[in-house]
Design a protein around this motif. Structure first.
Motif, PDB file in Angstrom:
ATOM      1  N   GLY A  41      26.309  83.674  83.329  1.00 10.00           N
ATOM      2  CA  GLY A  41      26.515  82.747  84.486  1.00 10.00           C
ATOM      3  C   GLY A  41      27.612  81.369  84.024  1.00 10.00           C
ATOM      4  N   THR A  42      27.868  80.480  85.029  1.00 11.16           N
ATOM      5  CA  THR A  42      29.040  79.347  84.733  1.00 11.16           C
ATOM      6  C   THR A  42      28.160  78.346  83.716  1.00 11.16           C
ATOM      7  OG1 THR A  42      28.189  78.470  86.525  1.00 11.16           O
ATOM      8  CG2 THR A  42      30.180  79.728  86.872  1.00 11.16           C
ATOM      9  N   ASN A  43      26.832  78.170  83.736  1.00 15.78           N
ATOM     10  CA  ASN A  43      26.142  77.357  82.941  1.00 15.78           C
ATOM     11  C   ASN A  43      25.198  77.687  81.938  1.00 15.78           C
ATOM     12  OD1 ASN A  43      27.158  75.018  84.313  1.00 15.78           O
ATOM     13  ND2 ASN A  43      25.810  75.361  86.091  1.00 15.78           N
ATOM     14  N   PHE A  44      25.374  77.165  80.852  1.00 18.91           N
ATOM     15  CA  PHE A  44      24.429  77.821  79.731  1.00 18.91           C
ATOM     16  C   PHE A  44      23.897  76.394  79.067  1.00 18.91           C
ATOM     17  CE2 PHE A  44      24.532  78.582  74.924  1.00 18.91           C
ATOM     18  CZ  PHE A  44      23.390  79.347  74.942  1.00 18.91           C
ATOM     19  N   THR A  45      22.668  76.397  79.123  1.00 22.29           N
ATOM     20  CA  THR A  45      21.838  75.353  78.366  1.00 22.29           C
ATOM     21  C   THR A  45      21.457  75.836  77.114  1.00 22.29           C
ATOM     22  OG1 THR A  45      21.037  74.198  80.300  1.00 22.29           O
ATOM     23  CG2 THR A  45      19.869  73.501  78.416  1.00 22.29           C
ATOM     24  N   THR A  46      21.951  75.048  75.754  1.00 20.39           N
ATOM     25  CA  THR A  46      21.635  75.463  74.517  1.00 20.39           C
ATOM     26  C   THR A  46      20.145  75.281  74.371  1.00 20.39           C
ATOM     27  OG1 THR A  46      22.197  73.616  73.384  1.00 20.39           O
ATOM     28  CG2 THR A  46      23.970  75.024  73.912  1.00 20.39           C
ATOM     29  N   PRO A  47      19.816  76.073  73.126  1.00 20.15           N
ATOM     30  CA  PRO A  47      18.365  75.465  72.434  1.00 20.15           C
ATOM     31  C   PRO A  47      18.409  74.269  72.048  1.00 20.15           C
ATOM     32  CG  PRO A  47      19.232  77.078  71.194  1.00 20.15           C
ATOM     33  CD  PRO A  47      19.950  77.050  72.384  1.00 20.15           C
ATOM     34  N   SER A  48      17.735  73.593  71.462  1.00 21.07           N
ATOM     35  CA  SER A  48      17.774  72.408  70.727  1.00 21.07           C
ATOM     36  C   SER A  48      18.623  72.622  69.518  1.00 21.07           C
ATOM     37  CB  SER A  48      16.334  71.890  70.330  1.00 21.07           C
ATOM     38  OG  SER A  48      16.680  70.429  69.710  1.00 21.07           O
ATOM     39  N   LEU A  49      19.849  71.836  69.117  1.00 26.31           N
ATOM     40  CA  LEU A  49      20.571  72.046  68.017  1.00 26.31           C
ATOM     41  C   LEU A  49      20.378  70.736  67.103  1.00 26.31           C
ATOM     42  CD1 LEU A  49      23.665  73.067  70.085  1.00 26.31           C
ATOM     43  CD2 LEU A  49      22.082  74.786  68.904  1.00 26.31           C
ATOM     44  N   THR A  50      20.475  71.127  65.884  1.00 26.18           N
ATOM     45  CA  THR A  50      20.533  69.952  64.842  1.00 26.18           C
ATOM     46  C   THR A  50      21.655  69.819  64.159  1.00 26.18           C
ATOM     47  OG1 THR A  50      19.374  71.474  63.188  1.00 26.18           O
ATOM     48  CG2 THR A  50      17.909  70.302  64.513  1.00 26.18           C
ATOM     49  N   GLN A  51      22.696  70.846  64.349  1.00 24.33           N
ATOM     50  CA  GLN A  51      24.155  70.760  63.750  1.00 24.33           C
ATOM     51  C   GLN A  51      24.950  71.261  64.534  1.00 24.33           C
ATOM     52  OE1 GLN A  51      23.301  73.036  60.193  1.00 24.33           O
ATOM     53  NE2 GLN A  51      23.398  75.170  61.183  1.00 24.33           N
ATOM     54  N   THR A  52      26.317  71.034  64.041  1.00 22.72           N
ATOM     55  CA  THR A  52      27.363  71.356  65.209  1.00 22.72           C
ATOM     56  C   THR A  52      27.107  73.002  65.171  1.00 22.72           C
ATOM     57  OG1 THR A  52      28.850  69.630  64.387  1.00 22.72           O
ATOM     58  CG2 THR A  52      29.970  71.787  65.071  1.00 22.72           C
ATOM     59  N   THR A  53      27.338  73.509  66.276  1.00 28.28           N
ATOM     60  CA  THR A  53      27.252  75.075  66.576  1.00 28.28           C
ATOM     61  C   THR A  53      28.311  75.658  67.407  1.00 28.28           C
ATOM     62  OG1 THR A  53      24.857  74.566  66.367  1.00 28.28           O
ATOM     63  CG2 THR A  53      25.558  76.772  67.329  1.00 28.28           C
ATOM     64  N   ILE A  54      28.839  76.706  67.182  1.00 27.95           N
ATOM     65  CA  ILE A  54      29.888  77.452  67.867  1.00 27.95           C
ATOM     66  C   ILE A  54      29.167  78.583  68.822  1.00 27.95           C
ATOM     67  CG2 ILE A  54      31.919  78.880  67.737  1.00 27.95           C
ATOM     68  CD1 ILE A  54      32.673  77.733  65.100  1.00 27.95           C
ATOM     69  N   TYR A  55      29.511  78.622  70.089  1.00 25.53           N
ATOM     70  CA  TYR A  55      29.348  79.546  71.171  1.00 25.53           C
ATOM     71  C   TYR A  55      30.667  80.219  71.418  1.00 25.53           C
ATOM     72  CZ  TYR A  55      24.497  77.833  71.193  1.00 25.53           C
ATOM     73  OH  TYR A  55      23.474  77.571  70.793  1.00 25.53           O
ATOM     74  N   PHE A  56      30.570  81.594  71.941  1.00 20.24           N
ATOM     75  CA  PHE A  56      31.877  82.116  72.578  1.00 20.24           C
ATOM     76  C   PHE A  56      31.353  82.285  73.835  1.00 20.24           C
ATOM     77  CE2 PHE A  56      31.875  83.163  68.045  1.00 20.24           C
ATOM     78  CZ  PHE A  56      32.979  82.787  67.710  1.00 20.24           C
ATOM     79  N   VAL A  57      32.615  82.331  74.720  1.00 25.72           N
ATOM     80  CA  VAL A  57      32.180  82.584  76.169  1.00 25.72           C
ATOM     81  C   VAL A  57      33.218  83.689  76.677  1.00 25.72           C
ATOM     82  CG1 VAL A  57      33.806  80.374  76.957  1.00 25.72           C
ATOM     83  CG2 VAL A  57      32.165  81.600  78.663  1.00 25.72           C
TER      84      VAL A  57
END
Length: 181
Positions: A41-57
């Motif tokens: 989908g167009t929106n994605f809510t991440t889990p709680s992050l504690t450090q810089t994180t990379i996602y791909f779309v």
């Protein structure tokens, strides 16, 4: 081949979730840094992050687009400044200090006017107790912390009346007690 989705990185202060968004006319799929699918989908809510994180779309299913990197930057929140109030008898110029692991700014009120940048703030000549506010950080900021410059009123000097005499007699002070009144 589908056109790649349009997405941009986002940053946050301290740990927590963020909402990522991508746009395209095809189906959108989100992947973690290990290429595991995490959302569609167009929106994605991440889990709680504690450090810089990379996602791909990626857009499209049958002939998918190239993967687009979407980075969530997690910035450290600076420590709350530690302040040392000062006091002075009567009006004066006081030196206030604050320490933090990030740059410090002094304000006249929370979210007010910046008076000074640096750990040591020298007040103007003040004649009454004044509260200043300190905040640390640049990109991510601490809460505002009050630091008080206390002016202690100076006691008035005692007033003494002069005693005059018309003769050469002794000068005596007579004390009245309440039983004579």
């Amino acid at each position: 081949v589908s056109s790649p989705p349009v997405s941009s990185g986002i940053s946050r202060c301290g740990s927590g979730s963020v909402s990522l968004q991508a746009t395209t006319t095809d189906t959108i799929r989100w992947f973690d840094s290990q290429n595991n699918p995490v959302a569609t989908g167009t929106n994605f809510t991440t889990p709680s992050l504690t450090q810089t994180t990379i996602y791909f779309v990626q857009s499209g299913i049958t002939c998918p687009s190239a993967m687009v990197t979407d980075t969530v930057y997690v910035n450290d929140v600076p420590s709350t400044p530690v302040v040392t109030g000062q006091s002075n008898c009567g009006h004066g110029i006081l030196t206030l200090n604050a320490s933090s692991d990030a740059p410090v700014k002094w304000y006249d009120a929370p979210n007010g006017n910046v008076l000074y940048s640096g750990n040591t703030f020298i007040t103007p000549d003040i004649s009454q107790t004044t509260v200043y506010y300190v905040q640390s950080g640049t990109l991510c900021k601490s809460n505002f912390i009050p630091d008080t410059a206390v002016i202690i009123p100076v006691s008035q000097l005692p007033v003494s009346g002069s005693v005059s005499r018309c003769d050469d007699g002794d000068r005596k002070s007579t004390r009245l007690n309440s039983s004579h009144l």
